[in-house]
Design a protein around this motif. Structure first.
Motif, PDB file in Angstrom:
ATOM      1  N   LYS A  22      10.543  15.995  37.294  1.00 31.11           N
ATOM      2  CA  LYS A  22      11.498  16.098  36.235  1.00 31.11           C
ATOM      3  C   LYS A  22      12.527  14.836  36.098  1.00 31.11           C
ATOM      4  CE  LYS A  22      12.756  20.251  37.972  1.00 31.11           C
ATOM      5  NZ  LYS A  22      13.579  21.521  38.113  1.00 31.11           N
ATOM      6  N   ASP A  23      12.910  14.260  37.040  1.00 32.29           N
ATOM      7  CA  ASP A  23      14.108  13.599  37.238  1.00 32.29           C
ATOM      8  C   ASP A  23      13.478  11.548  37.227  1.00 32.29           C
ATOM      9  OD1 ASP A  23      15.701  15.511  37.490  1.00 32.29           O
ATOM     10  OD2 ASP A  23      16.002  15.176  39.467  1.00 32.29           O
ATOM     11  N   VAL A  24      12.171  11.555  37.446  1.00 28.56           N
ATOM     12  CA  VAL A  24      11.575  10.280  37.455  1.00 28.56           C
ATOM     13  C   VAL A  24      10.237  10.030  36.714  1.00 28.56           C
ATOM     14  CG1 VAL A  24      10.459   8.522  39.002  1.00 28.56           C
ATOM     15  CG2 VAL A  24      12.356   9.977  39.621  1.00 28.56           C
ATOM     16  N   LEU A  25       9.421  10.825  36.646  1.00 26.17           N
ATOM     17  CA  LEU A  25       8.320  10.685  35.856  1.00 26.17           C
ATOM     18  C   LEU A  25       8.235  11.100  34.379  1.00 26.17           C
ATOM     19  CD1 LEU A  25       5.665  12.097  38.688  1.00 26.17           C
ATOM     20  CD2 LEU A  25       6.304   9.658  38.365  1.00 26.17           C
ATOM     21  N   ILE A  26       8.762  12.071  34.008  1.00 27.55           N
ATOM     22  CA  ILE A  26       8.950  12.543  32.785  1.00 27.55           C
ATOM     23  C   ILE A  26      10.055  11.650  31.993  1.00 27.55           C
ATOM     24  CG2 ILE A  26       9.688  14.347  31.033  1.00 27.55           C
ATOM     25  CD1 ILE A  26       8.480  16.274  33.110  1.00 27.55           C
ATOM     26  N   PRO A  27      11.279  11.092  32.786  1.00 31.05           N
ATOM     27  CA  PRO A  27      11.909  10.221  31.980  1.00 31.05           C
ATOM     28  C   PRO A  27      11.383   8.733  31.749  1.00 31.05           C
ATOM     29  CG  PRO A  27      13.190  11.382  33.700  1.00 31.05           C
ATOM     30  CD  PRO A  27      11.711  11.798  33.883  1.00 31.05           C
ATOM     31  N   GLN A  28      10.570   8.428  32.771  1.00 35.35           N
ATOM     32  CA  GLN A  28       9.593   7.112  32.421  1.00 35.35           C
ATOM     33  C   GLN A  28       8.995   7.214  31.212  1.00 35.35           C
ATOM     34  OE1 GLN A  28       9.962   4.178  34.302  1.00 35.35           O
ATOM     35  NE2 GLN A  28       8.737   3.618  32.598  1.00 35.35           N
ATOM     36  N   ILE A  29       8.568   8.327  30.952  1.00 38.66           N
ATOM     37  CA  ILE A  29       7.406   8.610  29.819  1.00 38.66           C
ATOM     38  C   ILE A  29       8.366   8.499  28.678  1.00 38.66           C
ATOM     39  CG2 ILE A  29       6.206  10.003  28.528  1.00 38.66           C
ATOM     40  CD1 ILE A  29       4.728  10.940  31.092  1.00 38.66           C
ATOM     41  N   MET A  30       9.444   9.252  28.855  1.00 38.18           N
ATOM     42  CA  MET A  30      10.305   9.153  27.517  1.00 38.18           C
ATOM     43  C   MET A  30      10.825   7.702  27.147  1.00 38.18           C
ATOM     44  SD  MET A  30      12.793  12.361  28.569  1.00 38.18           S
ATOM     45  CE  MET A  30      13.838  12.163  27.053  1.00 38.18           C
ATOM     46  N   ARG A  31      11.294   7.023  28.308  1.00 32.30           N
ATOM     47  CA  ARG A  31      11.645   5.377  28.161  1.00 32.30           C
ATOM     48  C   ARG A  31      10.380   4.650  27.402  1.00 32.30           C
ATOM     49  NH1 ARG A  31      14.202   6.443  32.852  1.00 32.30           N
ATOM     50  NH2 ARG A  31      12.439   5.779  34.290  1.00 32.30           N
ATOM     51  N   ASP A  32       9.470   4.839  27.941  1.00 27.47           N
ATOM     52  CA  ASP A  32       8.097   4.246  27.279  1.00 27.47           C
ATOM     53  C   ASP A  32       8.030   4.431  25.927  1.00 27.47           C
ATOM     54  OD1 ASP A  32       7.899   2.836  29.632  1.00 27.47           O
ATOM     55  OD2 ASP A  32       6.006   4.014  30.393  1.00 27.47           O
ATOM     56  N   ARG A  33       7.969   5.632  25.505  1.00 26.80           N
ATOM     57  CA  ARG A  33       7.795   6.166  23.990  1.00 26.80           C
ATOM     58  C   ARG A  33       8.840   5.904  23.331  1.00 26.80           C
ATOM     59  NH1 ARG A  33       6.051  11.542  22.994  1.00 26.80           N
ATOM     60  NH2 ARG A  33       5.571  10.722  21.104  1.00 26.80           N
ATOM     61  N   ALA A  34      10.126   5.952  23.926  1.00 30.61           N
ATOM     62  CA  ALA A  34      11.230   5.535  23.039  1.00 30.61           C
ATOM     63  C   ALA A  34      11.201   3.932  22.546  1.00 30.61           C
ATOM     64  CB  ALA A  34      12.659   6.005  23.650  1.00 30.61           C
ATOM     65  N   LYS A  35      10.915   3.312  23.538  1.00 33.28           N
ATOM     66  CA  LYS A  35      10.673   1.572  23.452  1.00 33.28           C
ATOM     67  C   LYS A  35       9.768   1.705  21.980  1.00 33.28           C
ATOM     68  CE  LYS A  35      12.078   0.006  27.967  1.00 33.28           C
ATOM     69  NZ  LYS A  35      11.661  -0.829  28.931  1.00 33.28           N
ATOM     70  N   GLU A  36       8.640   2.243  22.340  1.00 34.68           N
ATOM     71  CA  GLU A  36       7.485   2.058  21.239  1.00 34.68           C
ATOM     72  C   GLU A  36       8.285   2.488  19.866  1.00 34.68           C
ATOM     73  OE1 GLU A  36       4.224   4.188  22.223  1.00 34.68           O
ATOM     74  OE2 GLU A  36       3.880   3.454  24.312  1.00 34.68           O
ATOM     75  N   LEU A  37       9.038   3.713  19.741  1.00 34.66           N
ATOM     76  CA  LEU A  37       9.335   4.217  18.600  1.00 34.66           C
ATOM     77  C   LEU A  37      10.553   3.351  17.949  1.00 34.66           C
ATOM     78  CD1 LEU A  37       9.368   8.028  19.534  1.00 34.66           C
ATOM     79  CD2 LEU A  37       7.667   6.784  17.915  1.00 34.66           C
ATOM     80  N   CYS A  38      11.300   2.522  19.058  1.00 38.69           N
ATOM     81  CA  CYS A  38      12.175   1.680  18.591  1.00 38.69           C
ATOM     82  C   CYS A  38      11.886   0.180  18.710  1.00 38.69           C
ATOM     83  CB  CYS A  38      13.642   2.002  19.472  1.00 38.69           C
ATOM     84  SG  CYS A  38      14.277   3.726  19.365  1.00 38.69           S
ATOM     85  N   SER A  39      10.682  -0.087  18.378  1.00 33.60           N
ATOM     86  CA  SER A  39      10.051  -1.433  18.713  1.00 33.60           C
ATOM     87  C   SER A  39      10.739  -2.279  17.687  1.00 33.60           C
ATOM     88  CB  SER A  39       8.688  -1.436  18.757  1.00 33.60           C
ATOM     89  OG  SER A  39       8.268  -1.157  17.204  1.00 33.60           O
TER      90      SER A  39
END
Length: 107
Positions: free
Chosen positions: A18-35
């Protein structure tokens, strides 16, 4: 129809998930969406060097707004959680860890 044995156990998330792995996916996907904003900020930083703190405020603000907008969206969290659970299920079934694609930034 009953859920498969262990399904309730499989739907629970550990603290690290909840606190590490899912937020990491969120960061990676958000960077793609805000590329586009990531690229604009990176370009500004390259062009201005040490003055980037002053000269790239607009690009930095746009990037932060885009990223935070995704981080604060509950539906985005649920999408990333579902993606994580799918990856976890595949790993548990195959024993093969899927390599995460890293987005590299030149900042």
């Amino acid at each position: 129809m009953e859920p498969p044995p262990g399904a309730a156990e499989n739907s629970k998330l550990r603290h690290v998930e909840k606190d590490v792995l899912i937020p990491q996916i969120m960061r990676d996907r958000a960077k793609e969406l805000c590329s586009d904003k990531v690229q604009a900020f990176t370009k500004c930083c390259k062009e201005t060097g040490f003055l980037m703190v002053v000269k790239c405020r607009e690009e930095n603000t746009a990037l932060k707004d885009c990223l935070v907008g995704h981080y604060a969206d509950p539906s985005f969290y649920e999408e990333c959680k579902a993606e994580y659970l799918k990856q976890r299920e595949e790993y548990r079934a195959t024993g093969i860890k899927k390599k995460r694609q890293k987005i590299t930034s030149n900042v």
